[in-house]
Design an enzyme around this catalytic site. Structure first.
Site, PDB file in Angstrom:
ATOM      1  CE  LYS A  16      -2.127  -1.157   3.849  1.00  0.00           C
ATOM      2  NZ  LYS A  16      -1.451  -2.430   4.182  1.00  0.00           N
ATOM      3  NE  ARG A  91      -4.548  -1.361  10.253  1.00  0.00           N
ATOM      4  CZ  ARG A  91      -3.542  -0.906   9.518  1.00  0.00           C
ATOM      5  NH1 ARG A  91      -3.672   0.183   8.832  1.00  0.00           N
ATOM      6  NH2 ARG A  91      -2.422  -1.569   9.489  1.00  0.00           N
ATOM      7  NE  ARG A 128       7.819  -2.167   6.224  1.00  0.00           N
ATOM      8  CZ  ARG A 128       6.502  -2.099   6.320  1.00  0.00           C
ATOM      9  NH1 ARG A 128       5.812  -1.501   5.383  1.00  0.00           N
ATOM     10  NH2 ARG A 128       5.885  -2.634   7.348  1.00  0.00           N
ATOM     11  NE  ARG A 161       6.046  -0.132   9.973  1.00  0.00           N
ATOM     12  CZ  ARG A 161       4.899  -0.209   9.297  1.00  0.00           C
ATOM     13  NH1 ARG A 161       4.785   0.430   8.141  1.00  0.00           N
ATOM     14  NH2 ARG A 161       3.889  -0.885   9.768  1.00  0.00           N
ATOM     15  NE  ARG A 172       2.186  -4.663  11.064  1.00  0.00           N
ATOM     16  CZ  ARG A 172       3.236  -4.451  10.270  1.00  0.00           C
ATOM     17  NH1 ARG A 172       4.439  -4.842  10.625  1.00  0.00           N
ATOM     18  NH2 ARG A 172       3.056  -3.838   9.126  1.00  0.00           N
TER      19      ARG A 172
END
Ligand code: AP5
Ligand code: MG
Length: 216
Positions: A16, A91, A128, A161, A172
């Site tokens: 996203k 969400r 990431r 992160r 998550r």
């Protein structure tokens, strides 16, 4: 009527943020990411950030009240009049209903699901790294920077992160399945859902999105 409101839907790691950045650069519309705004508040140590931190670090959702407050403040700013992209919001069904009430019939809305299999998502997230300075996104497995820990574009430091640790990533994904997945049916029944396969190269995904959303 104000410009189109594009809702980017998809599991954590679907791309996203990656696609929102590309769309935003090419079509000059703001990228409104609740995750990025919350992380900024945490970094700045604001009251809102302090409230959000615990939920974020454990992979849970931040309260609707906090999230709705920041979204409302952002999407009615003048730069969103020509259209904007919502990344990571809504969400859950309650946030979707609140968004609908917030904008009324004033804006055309479209929801775009970026679909990716779960096994790919885990590698994307744990690999990431983000640039602290310009926000560029890398992946140590798929798209590493030329110099480890440094941004190719601006030389800024790359960081992981806090919620990209494997245990938090699993949480998550669970939270996504329970709370966010029902939005697919919700937007399908509203007649505004579009889907794109997010497992291909980011540039290919981008081209598909441009076609699907008829962006000009
Ligand atoms: P948020 O920041 O929204 O995180 P998320 O939904 O978990 O999504 P990600 O940012 O991890 O994934 P993405 O889809 O943006 O993928 P990306 O492009 O980065 O939310 C974080 C937290 O904030 C939540 O857990 C919650 O606590 C809170 N929060 C936020 N919004 C909220 C809300 N509305 N209500 C309540 N709480 C909220 O890509 C991932 C990786 O894959 C990168 O390394 C990238 O380089 C790579 N990649 C991307 N596309 C491709 C591709 N096509 N091929 C190969 N690699 C790719
Ligand atoms: Mg993101």
């Amino acid at each position: 009527m104000a410009g189109k409101l594009i809702i980017l839907l998809g599991p954590p790691g679907a791309g996203k943020g990656t696609q929102a950045k590309k769309i935003s650069e090419k079509f000059k519309i703001p990228h409104v990411s609740t995750g990025d705004m919350l992380r900024e508040a945490v970094r700045n140590g604001t009251e809102l950030g302090l409230k959000a931190k615990a939920a974020m670090d454990s992979g849970k959702l931040v309260s609707d009240e906090i999230v709705l407050g920041i979204v409302k403040e952002r999407i009615f700013r003048s730069d969103c009049e020509k259209g904007c992209m919502l990344d990571g919001f809504p969400r859950n069904i309650s946030q979707a209903e609140s968004l609908k009430n917030m904008v009324g019939n004033d804006r055309e809305m479209v929801a775009l699901l970026i679909d990716v299999d779960k096994d790919i998502l885990i590698k994307r997230l744990t690999g990431r790294r983000n640039c602290l300075k310009c926000g560029a996104i890398y992946n140590v497995y798929f798209s590493p920077p030329r110099v480890e820990g440094k941004c190719d574009r601006c030389g800024g430091d790359l960081v992981q992160r806090d919620d990209d640790r494997e245990d938090v990533v699993k949480k998550r994904l669970e939270v996504y399945e329970k709370n966010t997945l029902p939005l697919i049916e919700y937007y399908e029944s509203e007649g505004i859902l579009k889907k794109v396969d997010g497992s291909m190269d980011p540039d290919v995904v981008f081209e598909k999105i441009v076609q699907k959303l008829d962006l000009k």
